[in-house]
Design an enzyme around this catalytic site. Structure first.
Site, PDB file in Angstrom:
ATOM      1  N   GLU A  44       0.826  -1.207   0.000  1.00  0.00           N
ATOM      2  CA  GLU A  44       0.000   0.000   0.000  1.00  0.00           C
ATOM      3  C   GLU A  44       0.862   1.260   0.000  1.00  0.00           C
ATOM      4  O   GLU A  44       2.090   1.215   0.136  1.00  0.00           O
ATOM      5  CB  GLU A  44      -0.950  -0.032   1.201  1.00  0.00           C
ATOM      6  CG  GLU A  44      -1.945  -1.177   1.118  1.00  0.00           C
ATOM      7  CD  GLU A  44      -2.917  -1.225   2.276  1.00  0.00           C
ATOM      8  OE1 GLU A  44      -3.889  -1.991   2.186  1.00  0.00           O
ATOM      9  OE2 GLU A  44      -2.706  -0.505   3.285  1.00  0.00           O
ATOM     10  N   CYS A  70      -1.453  -4.382  -5.918  1.00  0.00           N
ATOM     11  CA  CYS A  70      -2.047  -5.665  -5.543  1.00  0.00           C
ATOM     12  C   CYS A  70      -0.970  -6.749  -5.482  1.00  0.00           C
ATOM     13  O   CYS A  70       0.085  -6.642  -6.113  1.00  0.00           O
ATOM     14  CB  CYS A  70      -3.102  -6.068  -6.557  1.00  0.00           C
ATOM     15  SG  CYS A  70      -4.524  -4.963  -6.635  1.00  0.00           S
ATOM     16  N   GLU A 125      -1.023  -9.591  -6.895  1.00  0.00           N
ATOM     17  CA  GLU A 125      -0.806 -10.166  -8.218  1.00  0.00           C
ATOM     18  C   GLU A 125       0.143  -9.316  -9.063  1.00  0.00           C
ATOM     19  O   GLU A 125       0.879  -9.838  -9.899  1.00  0.00           O
ATOM     20  CB  GLU A 125      -2.153 -10.321  -8.948  1.00  0.00           C
ATOM     21  CG  GLU A 125      -3.128 -11.257  -8.254  1.00  0.00           C
ATOM     22  CD  GLU A 125      -4.064 -10.521  -7.310  1.00  0.00           C
ATOM     23  OE1 GLU A 125      -5.214 -10.968  -7.165  1.00  0.00           O
ATOM     24  OE2 GLU A 125      -3.650  -9.486  -6.718  1.00  0.00           O
ATOM     25  N   CYS A 150      -8.802  -8.789  -8.597  1.00  0.00           N
ATOM     26  CA  CYS A 150      -9.622  -7.672  -9.057  1.00  0.00           C
ATOM     27  C   CYS A 150      -9.568  -7.594 -10.583  1.00  0.00           C
ATOM     28  O   CYS A 150      -8.831  -8.328 -11.248  1.00  0.00           O
ATOM     29  CB  CYS A 150      -9.138  -6.362  -8.437  1.00  0.00           C
ATOM     30  SG  CYS A 150      -7.531  -5.794  -9.051  1.00  0.00           S
TER      31      CYS A 150
END
Length: 218
Positions: free
Chosen positions: A31, A40, A42, A73
């Site tokens: 983050e 993310c 991934e 997502c």
């Protein structure tokens, strides 16, 4: 997942994937105080895939802080499609799902191949210029025959002090229509100049002031 950097959401995510050469690549969410810049798990996994030798993803598991499966997502589904394709398996609580089920009707490099007809494609070095400037299509003479050629000009002619100069010179064509097709791949601003110097607008936007008429295919 235990290495995730999630001080703001308190929602750690981990991902691991099997590569077609047998190795395992991993990633975790990272983050940022500017929330929209968060990465993310991934995303990190795909970077890990590339920096350790590339290859194709065969199967992936993504989990939350309790080890429960998470679905990627939308952005990450596109990333995983790029590096694993429709058959890459994604772990799910009810059993593995192929990417083709998670991202039906996906957009990929096969769609890019339809960007322009053969011979009209824009050089890679000029890809970021697509949509800018103006293309001029005009008559020329080759081997005693009238042909058409063109050039892609940096300036749109609508902004004072706009940089000028030629981005790309076109080949020669037997018809003006071929030159217009070449131009429209590059910019919505296309001007056809005839042998008398008259100008016609062949662009995909309304005809600007100063252009005498709209161009139509002879």
């Amino acid at each position: 997942m235990a290495r995730a950097y999630a001080p703001y959401s308190k929602f750690p995510v981990g991902a691991a994937a099997l590569v077609d050469d047998g190795r395992i690549v991993v990633g975790c969410n990272v983050e940022n105080a500017s929330y929209g810049l968060g990465l993310c798990a991934e995303c990190g996994l795909v970077s890990n895939l590339q920096v350790t030798g590339g290859g194709r993803l065969v199967a992936l598991a993504c989990v939350d802080g309790d080890g429960r499966p998470l679905m990627p997502c939308g952005r990450c589904r596109q990333l995983l499609w790029e590096h694993g394709g429709p058959d890459c398996l994604i772990d799910h609580a009810d059993g593995p799902l192929p990417m083709s089920a998670l991202l039906p009707h996906a957009f990929d490099d096969t769609d890019l191949g339809r960007l322009a007809p053969s011979g009209l494609s824009v050089p890679a070095a000029l890809a970021l210029k697509i949509g800018t400037g103006t293309v001029f299509v005009h008559p020329d003479v080759a081997d005693g025959q009238q042909v058409w050629t063109g050039y892609w000009e940096r300036s749109s002619g609508t902004v004072d002090g706009e940089p000028a100069g030629i981005l790309e010179e076109g080949p020669t064509w037997g018809t003006a229509a071929e030159g217009v097709a070449w131009g429209r791949i590059r910019t919505p601003r296309v001007v056809v100049v005839d042998a008398q110097g008259s100008t016609s607008w062949a662009g995909d936007t309304p005809r600007p002031a100063g252009i005498e008429q709209d161009w139509s295919t002879p």
